[in-house]
Structures are given as C-alpha cells and as structure tokens.
Write an enzyme that holds these catalytic residues in place. Structure first.
Site, PDB file in Angstrom:
ATOM      1  N   LYS A 301      23.499  35.342  40.381  1.00  0.00           N
ATOM      2  CA  LYS A 301      23.207  36.104  41.600  1.00  0.00           C
ATOM      3  C   LYS A 301      22.224  37.239  41.416  1.00  0.00           C
ATOM      4  O   LYS A 301      22.156  37.883  40.387  1.00  0.00           O
ATOM      5  CB  LYS A 301      24.504  36.663  42.187  1.00  0.00           C
ATOM      6  CG  LYS A 301      25.341  35.544  42.751  1.00  0.00           C
ATOM      7  CD  LYS A 301      26.321  36.017  43.777  1.00  0.00           C
ATOM      8  CE  LYS A 301      25.696  36.628  44.984  1.00  0.00           C
ATOM      9  NZ  LYS A 301      26.694  37.342  45.751  1.00  0.00           N
ATOM     10  N   GLU A 308      20.907  46.456  51.825  1.00  0.00           N
ATOM     11  CA  GLU A 308      22.304  46.511  52.270  1.00  0.00           C
ATOM     12  C   GLU A 308      22.782  47.953  52.386  1.00  0.00           C
ATOM     13  O   GLU A 308      23.448  48.336  53.349  1.00  0.00           O
ATOM     14  CB  GLU A 308      23.208  45.746  51.300  1.00  0.00           C
ATOM     15  CG  GLU A 308      23.051  44.243  51.404  1.00  0.00           C
ATOM     16  CD  GLU A 308      23.911  43.525  50.372  1.00  0.00           C
ATOM     17  OE1 GLU A 308      24.696  42.679  50.766  1.00  0.00           O
ATOM     18  OE2 GLU A 308      23.786  43.820  49.163  1.00  0.00           O
TER      19      GLU A 308
END
Ligand code: ARG
Length: 483
Positions: A301, A308
């Site tokens: 990932k 965010e």
C-alpha cells in the site's frame, strides 16, 4: 481595604496591588484555584505577546506625546517593554498562571522592572480595547502570511497545469463520465477558487485593519488621549467610530473564519479528487514517496495521507466558524468574557489554514505525478463523446432534442454489443441519420471533442492557453490583490 489593615507587600500584590492579589481593593478573598485555572487565558493568549508589546509601546508613546505622562516616563516605559521582549526571546519571560492573561503578565513584569512608573501604562485604556487591538494586529499579520501561502499553492497548480496543457482527463458530473476535458482546465478551476479566496482575504483584511484602542472599557475615557496617533503608529488604516462597537466587535473574526472555511472547502474538494485519482480504480496519478505513507500491515500500500488529512482538518475550521457565531450571537453590548473564547478558534483556524495550504502546495510540487497513459486510455474508452455526436447533427440542421434521442438509442445499442461509438462503421451512422458523413470519426475523437469547445471559458486548447496566460499574469510577482 479595611481601615487599619496593612497594605499588601509588592511581591504578593497583583498588577493593581489589591488585597486579593490581582484586583482592586474591592476584593478581599482570592480566587478559588480551580476558578483561577478556568479563568486564565495565559496558556494560549501568550501567542499575542509581540502584538501586546507593540500595542503598549504605541500607547505609552502616545501618553507621553499627549502630556498624560512625561516624555521621559514614556521612554522608560518603552524601554521596559522592549526589555520584556528581549527576555521573552531569551526564554526568560515565564509568567505564572496568576498573571491570568498576557496583558496582565506584561504589566506585572513592567511593574517589577520599573516600580510605580509601570503602574502608569494602563492609563486611558482597558484590557477590552487592548485585547481587541492585539488580536487585530495578530490576525492582520497572519493574513499577510496566508496570502503568500495561497500564492505558492496556486503556482504549484499552475506548474502542473502548464505541464498538462495537452493532456486529457475525463470530465465528470455526478461522478459519472461526462465529457473529456483538458487536464490544465481542471486544475485551472482550482486556481479560480483560490483567486476568490485571495480576494476574500484581502477584503476581510480591510475590516481587521480598524483600531479599537482608546475605546477603553466601553465608553471612551476622560484621559486626553489621541486615538489617531496610536492607530497610525500601529499601522491601522482607520479607527472604530463607536467605542461600544469597538470593544465588542468580533465580526472580523467571523469573516476571517468564513474566508478560511472556503479555503479549506476548496482544498478538501481537491483532496478528494486526488484521493480518487490515486486509487487503483482511477489510476490517474501516482504518489511520489515525498507525500505518501505505507501501511504497517499491507506491504503493497501507498496511502494518500496528505490529502486525507487536509480533507479531515477542514472540519475543524468550519467548527471554529460555528463556534464563533454561537459565542457572539447572544452577547449584549459591550465586552463580555465570552470573547476570550475567540482566541483558540482564531489561533487554530489560522494554523490549520497555513498548514493545509503548505501541505497541498508540496503535494502538487513534488508529491504526485499524473499518468498521461492512463488518462489517455480513460478518455478513449467511454461514451463521453456522445454529446459531440448530437452536436454534429445539430451543426447539420437536426434539432438538438431529436439528435439527443437518436444518440441515446445509439449508445444503448453499443452498450448491448459491447462496442464504443468510434467502432461503428460509417453505414451504421448513416442508417441512423443521413447527415452523417465520413468525418464523423474524426469529429468524435477525444482530442477533437476538446478542441471544439471554443466557447469562452471552455476547455478548448486555445481557450485553456488563454486561461493559462491569464493565470500566469495574475500569479506573477506583485500580484494586484496584494496591493
Ligand atoms: N483575557 C481577556 C480576553 O481574552 C482579556 C480581556 C479581559 N477583559 C475583562 N474585562 N475581563 O478577552
């Protein structure tokens, strides 16, 4: 003070030397320790120290010039204030909670340094106009930092836009593929938003730039002060006309927070797009290692933490806006202690705004790369040129609604067959309508579709070049909004 009681010693006395510590002789008992903590703003309003010193220096100078105190007295007060500034810079100014707030802390230290002369500084003013002055001076400086932070962010967007003046990206409405657009056009839309943010902040700044000093507690003062002199030496553009308004106006704080909220709305929307773009599903950008983080568990990932966090932090600023409005709405004139609550909101709102602008600027400077091959594939593989088929017929005399219905049926058929419009042979087009000719394929190629949108402000390459030129001029040195 009761007759015959001994006056408090200077060390135990507060600023004004009252029996209970901090207050006038009216008080006999000290504050409950929990209330003292509850009451104190020192823990956060020390942020205003420089502005408090600036305001006091201007006030002392004015008192001297007006003959309220002598000029040598004013000089000594100013020397004392500057000494406190140096002590603070050296980390040697460390007031305790008994000081209550930054204003008392400075005054208390001045009295320690100068003795009775220090007690003259507060002549003709109150903490109410003092705190209002400090806050405006502080916010004015911070707006002057947010402005270049906005510019840096806009320039980062512009650099990406210039690099992608020929790159296409699907344009969406309802998050459904709508029409292909020029990637630069998409990024320029955010520059427009940021330009409105800059204009709004410049406008808010005009109402921050009004001096309340000399309104005193609420009604002005019999002391022969000169408000214009202090306003001018602190660089304020004008002064409040009404002393009650001066002491109790926090509109400027609300206005700032509303402007900052819109900055965060814009950053948050862009963040949301970057987060989507960085997903496997979109694949329009890849994140560089400069701004992305990994997962503690899943080795594959790469997370878009920066956008965010910006998206998440926007909520704090909207919260501060609501908090300020609610805090002010029920207050009778003039000052009320409720106003002390304005500070943490402003401090955090400014910090959040500056941090998010910087983070987003870095993200666009070096934190992401657009993936032209993925973008190209995306615009080639959908029906986002369907409107252009209808427009093709319109250009050949077919009424728009009729053309629209025809193309709708055509798309339905293609979907059933699992093919795209560009895969249809000319006969199929001509079965649908006699107006179709061999140039239909060229007319609906994505690049042509974009090029054809020549209306002012549209995504046509020529229009986008003009918008890029304009943006370059607006974001150049000495941009007009700052002057
Ligand atoms: N710490 C106070 C504030 O932040 C300063 C003003 C206090 N004035 C007063 N009358 N208690 O608002």
């Amino acid at each position: 003070m009761a007759a015959g009681s001994t006056p408090p010693s200077p060390s135990s006395a507060g600023v004004t030397g009252g029996a209970a510590g901090g207050w006038s002789d009216r008080f006999e008992q000290g504050l409950h320790p929990a209330i003292e903590r509850f009451h104190a703003s020192f823990g956060f309003d020390i942020t205003l120290l420089q502005e408090d010193l600036d305001g006091s220096v201007a006030h002392a100078r004015m008192l001297g010039r007006c003959g309220v105190i002598t000029e040598p007295e004013a000089d000594r007060l100013i020397e004392g204030l500057e000494l406190i500034r140096r002590e603070a810079a050296a980390g040697e100014f460390q007031p305790t909670i008994e000081a209550e707030d930054v204003h008392f802390a400075v005054e208390r230290r001045l009295i320690e340094l100068l003795g009775p002369l220090g007690k003259k500084l507060h002549t003709g003013r109150s903490r109410n106009d003092q705190v209002g002055t400090d806050l405006r001076l502080w916010l004015r400086r911070r707006i002057d930092e947010i402005e270049p932070a906005l510019l840096r962010f806009e320039r980062a967007l512009l650099a990406q836009a210039e690099a992608h003046a020929d790159t296409l990206i699907p344009g969406y409405t309802h998050l459904q593929r709508a029409q292909p657009i020029c990637l630069a056009h998409h990024l320029l839309a955010y520059i427009e938003m940021a330009e409105r943010d800059r204009a709004r902040l410049a406008d808010v700044r005009r109402r921050v730039d009004i001096c309340p000093l000399g309104a005193a507690a609420l009604a002005g003062t019999p002391v022969p002060i000169d408000r214009r002199q202090t306003a001018e030496s602190l660089g304020f553009a004008s002064l409040y006309a009404n002393s009650l308004d001066a002491g109790s106006d926090r509109d400027f704080a609300v206005e700032f927070m509303a402007a900052a909220s819109l900055v965060l709305v814009h950053l948050s929307r862009l963040s949301e797009e970057v987060i989507l773009w960085a997903s496997e599903e979109f694949g329009f950008v890849s994140l560089t290692d400069r701004c992305a983080t990994g997962s503690s568990l899943m080795p594959q990932k790469k997370n878009p933490d920066v956008p965010e966090l910006v998206r998440g932090k926007s909520g704090r600023v909207f919260g501060h806006l609501m908090g300020l409005l609610t805090m002010i709405k029920g207050l009778p004139l003039a000052y009320n202690k409720d106003f002390q609550e304005d500070k943490e909101a402003l401090f955090d709102g400014v910090r959040t705004c500056l941090d998010c602008l910087e983070a987003m600027a870095i993200l666009f400077e070096e934190g992401l790369e657009f993936r032209p091959e993925r973008l190209e594939r995306a615009v080639e593989s959908d029906f986002s040129n369907a409107t252009d088929v209808a427009d093709y017929l319109v250009a050949r005399g077919v009424p728009f609604r009729e053309a629209y219905q025809l193309v709708g049926g055509l798309v339905k058929g293609c979907l059933k067959e699992g093919i795209l419009l560009r895969d249809l042979p000319l006969e199929r087009w001509q079965q649908l309508h006699a107006a179709f000719e061999a140039d239909i394929h060229a007319a609906i190629a994505p690049r042509q579709v974009v090029r054809a949108r020549r209306s002012e402000g549209g995504t046509g390459f020529e229009q986008v070049r003009q918008q890029l030129d304009l943006a370059r001029r607006r974001l150049g040195e000495g941009s007009p909004l700052t002057s």
